[in-house]
Motif scaffolding. Structure first.
Motif, PDB file in Angstrom:
ATOM      1  N   ALA A  68       0.836  -1.208   0.000  1.00 11.53           N
ATOM      2  CA  ALA A  68       0.000   0.000   0.000  1.00 11.53           C
ATOM      3  C   ALA A  68       0.871   1.258   0.000  1.00 11.53           C
ATOM      4  CB  ALA A  68      -0.937  -0.004   1.204  1.00 11.53           C
ATOM      5  N   GLN A  69       1.937   1.261   0.779  1.00 13.01           N
ATOM      6  CA  GLN A  69       2.816   2.431   0.812  1.00 13.01           C
ATOM      7  C   GLN A  69       3.483   2.642  -0.546  1.00 13.01           C
ATOM      8  OE1 GLN A  69       5.361   2.600   4.273  1.00 13.01           O
ATOM      9  NE2 GLN A  69       6.408   4.414   3.536  1.00 13.01           N
ATOM     10  N   GLN A 123       2.225   1.755  -3.506  1.00  9.39           N
ATOM     11  CA  GLN A 123       1.209   2.270  -4.424  1.00  9.39           C
ATOM     12  C   GLN A 123       0.843   3.718  -4.109  1.00  9.39           C
ATOM     13  OE1 GLN A 123      -1.519  -1.200  -3.990  1.00  9.39           O
ATOM     14  NE2 GLN A 123      -1.446  -1.213  -6.234  1.00  9.39           N
ATOM     15  N   GLU A 124       0.774   4.059  -2.837  1.00 13.42           N
ATOM     16  CA  GLU A 124       0.460   5.443  -2.452  1.00 13.42           C
ATOM     17  C   GLU A 124       1.534   6.412  -2.926  1.00 13.42           C
ATOM     18  OE1 GLU A 124      -0.169   5.122   1.779  1.00 13.42           O
ATOM     19  OE2 GLU A 124      -2.048   4.012   1.482  1.00 13.42           O
ATOM     20  N   ALA A 125       2.754   5.907  -3.116  1.00 11.86           N
ATOM     21  CA  ALA A 125       3.854   6.741  -3.618  1.00 11.86           C
ATOM     22  C   ALA A 125       3.829   6.855  -5.140  1.00 11.86           C
ATOM     23  CB  ALA A 125       5.187   6.174  -3.147  1.00 11.86           C
TER      24      ALA A 125
END
Length: 143
Positions: A25-26, A28-30
């Protein structure tokens, strides 16, 4: 700026800690796009082949043993400036030196068990991605 491809591996310590979803998730969030991903377990031969560049280093045996100690998750990622941006996202190899908020600062226990691998150059990103995934397994951009 051109889109670059990088390889990451969520290492066995990441999998054991049940952090696959959190770390993914981190990523993809980046802004990284996952183009290929699988859960696998490396043999000592496979891990040794992947890390052959470090064969003469004193930590090679420990690295191969660690990387073959459990499941891992290799992924191909794409993004503009992917190599530099991903290295910044994951932080320094030694989590004690990693910037606050980076993946290694948050989750890694030591320099040897540091949660995640990231390619260090565009060329190595291509080579490393091909080590785990044939081009037919890489998802193309959708129009």
């Amino acid at each position: 700026m051109a889109v670059e491809r990088t390889l990451t591996i969520l290492k066995p310590d990441c999998v054991r800690k049940k952090l696959i979803g959190t770390v993914t998730a981190q990523i993809q969030e980046a802004g990284f796009e996952i183009k290929a991903m699988k859960l696998t377990r490396l043999t000592e031969d496979t891990a040794g082949g992947f890390y052959a560049v470090h064969k003469e280093r004193p930590f090679f045996g420990e690295l191969v043993e660690f990387m073959s100690s459990g499941a891992c998750v290799p992924m191909i990622l794409e993004k503009e400036n992917a190599i530099a941006d991903f290295r910044e996202l994951i932080g320094a190899t030694n989590p004690e030196e990693a910037a606050e908020g980076t993946i290694r600062a948050k989750f890694a226990d030591s320099i040897g068990e540091n949660i995640i691998h990231g390619s260090d150059s565009v060329e190595n990103g291509r080579l490393e991605a091909a080590y785990f995934f044939p081009e037919s397994d890489v998802v193309a951009n959708e129009a």
